[in-house]
Scaffold this active site. Structure first.
Site, short mmCIF file in Angstrom:
data_model
loop_
_atom_site.label_atom_id
_atom_site.label_comp_id
_atom_site.label_asym_id
_atom_site.label_seq_id
_atom_site.Cartn_x
_atom_site.Cartn_y
_atom_site.Cartn_z
N GLY A 29 0.82 -1.21 0.00
CA GLY A 29 0.00 0.00 0.00
C GLY A 29 0.84 1.25 0.00
CD GLU B 251 6.93 -2.97 -7.77
OE1 GLU B 251 7.28 -1.77 -7.65
OE2 GLU B 251 5.86 -3.41 -7.32
C1 LIG Z 1 -3.93 -2.19 -12.03
C2 LIG Z 1 -3.06 -1.38 -11.13
C3 LIG Z 1 -2.44 -1.99 -10.05
C4 LIG Z 1 -1.67 -1.25 -9.16
N1 LIG Z 1 -1.16 -1.85 -8.04
C5 LIG Z 1 -0.58 -1.07 -7.08
C6 LIG Z 1 -0.22 -1.63 -5.82
O1 LIG Z 1 -0.37 -2.84 -5.57
N2 LIG Z 1 0.27 -0.80 -4.86
C7 LIG Z 1 0.43 0.53 -5.07
O2 LIG Z 1 0.88 1.24 -4.17
N3 LIG Z 1 0.12 1.10 -6.29
C8 LIG Z 1 -0.39 0.32 -7.26
N4 LIG Z 1 -0.76 0.88 -8.47
C9 LIG Z 1 -0.58 2.32 -8.67
C10 LIG Z 1 0.47 2.65 -9.72
O3 LIG Z 1 1.76 2.46 -9.17
C11 LIG Z 1 0.20 4.08 -10.16
O4 LIG Z 1 -1.02 4.07 -10.89
C12 LIG Z 1 1.30 4.62 -11.01
O5 LIG Z 1 2.47 4.76 -10.25
C13 LIG Z 1 0.92 6.00 -11.59
O6 LIG Z 1 0.44 6.83 -10.57
P1 LIG Z 1 -0.99 7.55 -10.71
O7 LIG Z 1 -1.96 6.56 -11.24
O8 LIG Z 1 -1.31 8.18 -9.42
O9 LIG Z 1 -0.75 8.62 -11.82
P2 LIG Z 1 -0.49 10.19 -11.63
O10 LIG Z 1 0.64 10.38 -10.68
O11 LIG Z 1 -1.78 10.83 -11.33
O12 LIG Z 1 -0.01 10.57 -13.08
C14 LIG Z 1 -0.90 10.59 -14.19
C15 LIG Z 1 -0.09 10.73 -15.46
O13 LIG Z 1 0.67 11.94 -15.42
C16 LIG Z 1 2.05 11.67 -15.59
N5 LIG Z 1 2.83 12.56 -14.71
C17 LIG Z 1 2.58 12.88 -13.42
N6 LIG Z 1 3.53 13.71 -12.95
C18 LIG Z 1 4.41 13.90 -13.95
C19 LIG Z 1 5.62 14.65 -14.09
N7 LIG Z 1 6.13 15.35 -13.08
N8 LIG Z 1 6.26 14.60 -15.27
C20 LIG Z 1 5.77 13.89 -16.31
N9 LIG Z 1 4.63 13.17 -16.25
C21 LIG Z 1 3.97 13.17 -15.09
C22 LIG Z 1 2.25 10.23 -15.21
O14 LIG Z 1 3.35 9.69 -15.89
C23 LIG Z 1 0.92 9.61 -15.64
O15 LIG Z 1 1.00 9.20 -16.97
C24 LIG Z 1 -1.49 0.13 -9.40
C25 LIG Z 1 -2.08 0.74 -10.52
C26 LIG Z 1 -2.87 0.00 -11.36
C27 LIG Z 1 -3.53 0.70 -12.51
#
Ligand SMILES: Cc1cc2nc3c(=O)[nH]c(=O)nc-3n(C[C@H](O)[C@H](O)[C@H](O)COP(=O)(O)OP(=O)(O)OC[C@H]3O[C@@H](n4cnc5c(N)ncnc54)[C@H](O)[C@@H]3O)c2cc1C
Length: 389
Positions: A125, A247
């Site tokens: 988490g 990872e």
């Molecule tokens: C199916 C699934 C399983 C997952 N499992 C886990 C889990 O078990 N545990 C856990 O902790 N998380 C988990 N995640 C979360 C995952 O790690 C995040 O979705 C991922 O790191 C992207 O974060 P976000 O979705 O909050 O995107 P955001 O941070 O909201 O970003 C949205 C978009 O904007 C871009 N962006 C944001 N900031 C910048 C910047 N400064 N420069 C350029 N581009 C930027 C990102 O690259 C992305 O494309 C999971 C996600 C999914 C979809």
């Protein structure tokens, strides 16, 4: 470096073991689960019983004491069979935080049980709805109260939480505005979800475009024992970062498996399907994209196993792990697009499994870390460009 880890014969034998096991779980098995959005319980049990999820756990704690190359090979083979390791891969590596930073008591208590599968440690988490990729802005808070911590907040995308006994949780223990560096004041806990469910911890599944048992988690005055803390209070961000290279390399290996499956599927179909009185694969417009996807996957494979070898040898591998994840996820997505196109209309039919893999492999450009953040790492830490965020 352990001589066992380097032994190609052991890796080859492991690959064969996984291939044989996966033959009992053909693409039709995964297709059925995908339709039902069901968890692959039997597959996870089979992999556990075969000892394949404990390969990274040292022998003294009941694991096989192998290295990342072995783990990568196992996950690659699962994906190359048309399956998906998302339901179980975290059982392999989430324990790394306990192994590297846990107390001797925590290691003795948990690692043997994780190794034999009697305890499922595969919930991690970190991500929160408002913080997103900006991990140090998480707001889930663990307040020390005597022999306990009281946790409040919310996580999102905590995968496998409904199929896990323990969760590695990252929470703030000092508010962000009270630390000198934003990466300080974050702590890691090992939460026993069996005791916590209904007592301040609520899990809600999230329906997604792929069959991935992911959830959001709510903490409402959850009380956990103070000895759930891993390592030192306030140092948790560093502990989490320590596990990220492993990872990324392992997820990249899954992308290699997806690429292999998709390329093989496209090759077979292009040889068999006859249109205009010849196999479609005789057309360069069909065969070149397959050849290009193969070349891309081949190049990605070199980076993945190079990164794994460096990790095993204890060498710095941030650059290699990030590049491997970038190239492998792009290769598998290119292979998916190519495979769908090669199949024409049939690529959209569920029974060919192509559309399923297309959806599944798309994930890796977003999770566990999005492509932009990898590029930002390479730009800043490898090339010395200014930090962009
Ligand atoms: C199916 C699934 C399983 C997952 N499992 C886990 C889990 O078990 N545990 C856990 O902790 N998380 C988990 N995640 C979360 C995952 O790690 C995040 O979705 C991922 O790191 C992207 O974060 P976000 O979705 O909050 O995107 P955001 O941070 O909201 O970003 C949205 C978009 O904007 C871009 N962006 C944001 N900031 C910048 C910047 N400064 N420069 C350029 N581009 C930027 C990102 O690259 C992305 O494309 C999971 C996600 C999914 C979809």
């Amino acid at each position: 470096m352990s001589p066992v880890q380097d032994d190609p014969e052991i890796i080859a034998a492991l690959r064969e073991t996984v291939r044989a096991l996966c033959r009992d779980f053909p693409p039709s098995y995964w297709r059925g689960l995908d339709r039902e959005k069901a968890y692959p319980t039997h597959f996870v049990q089979a992999m556990t019983q075969a000892g394949l999820l404990g390969v990274l756990i040292p022998e003294e704690y009941g694991g096989s004491g192998l290295g990342l190359t072995a783990a990568a090979a196992i996950l690659e083979e699962v994906h190359a069979s048309g399956g998906n390791a998302a339901a179980l891969h975290a059982q392999m590596y989430t324990m790394g935080t306990v192994l590297r930073h846990g107390s001797p008591e925590q290691k003795q208590r948990w690692l043997p049980a994780v190794a034999d599968g009697s305890i499922r440690l595969q919930a991690f988490g970190v991500t929160e709805p408002t913080a997103g990729t900006d991990t140090t802005s998480i707001s889930t808070f663990a307040r020390r109260d005597g022999d306990t911590y009281v946790i409040n907040g919310q996580k999102v995308w905590t995968s496998r939480a409904e199929h896990s006994d323990l969760m590695v949780l990252l929470a703030r223990t000092t508010p962000k505005d009270q630390v000198s560096k934003k990466s300080e004041g974050l702590s890691v806990f090992l939460v026993d979800m069996r005791e916590a469910k209904g007592e301040g911890l609520t899990i809600k599944p999230i329906a997604t475009m792929l069959n991935h048992a992911t959830t959001e988690i709510f903490f409402d005055n959850l009380v956990i024992p103070a000895d759930s803390l891993i390592g030192e209070e306030g140092k948790g961000f560093k502990y989490i970062l320590d596990g990220m290279n492993a990872e990324r390399i392992l997820i990249a290996a899954e992308c290699l498996g997806d690429s292999a499956w998709l390329i093989g599927k496209a090759r077979d179909y292009a040889n068999e399907r006859r249109v205009f009185n010849r196999p479609i694969g005789q057309n360069q417009g069909v065969q070149f994209p397959i050849a290009r996807a193969y070349a891309q996957a081949h190049a990605a494979r070199l980076t993945v196993y190079d990164a794994a070898a460096r990790y095993e040898a204890g060498l710095p591998c941030g650059e290699q792990a990030n590049i491997a994840k970038l190239l492998a996820s792009e290769a598998s997505w290119a292979a998916a697009d190519m495979c769908l196109q090669t199949h024409g209309g049939f690529g959209f039919a569920e029974e060919y499994d192509v559309e399923r893999k297309f959806r599944e492999t798309r994930l890796y450009q977003v999770a566990p870390i999005s492509t932009n953040m990898i590029l930002a790492y390479v730009a800043e830490h490898v090339l010395g460009l200014p930090r962009s965020y």
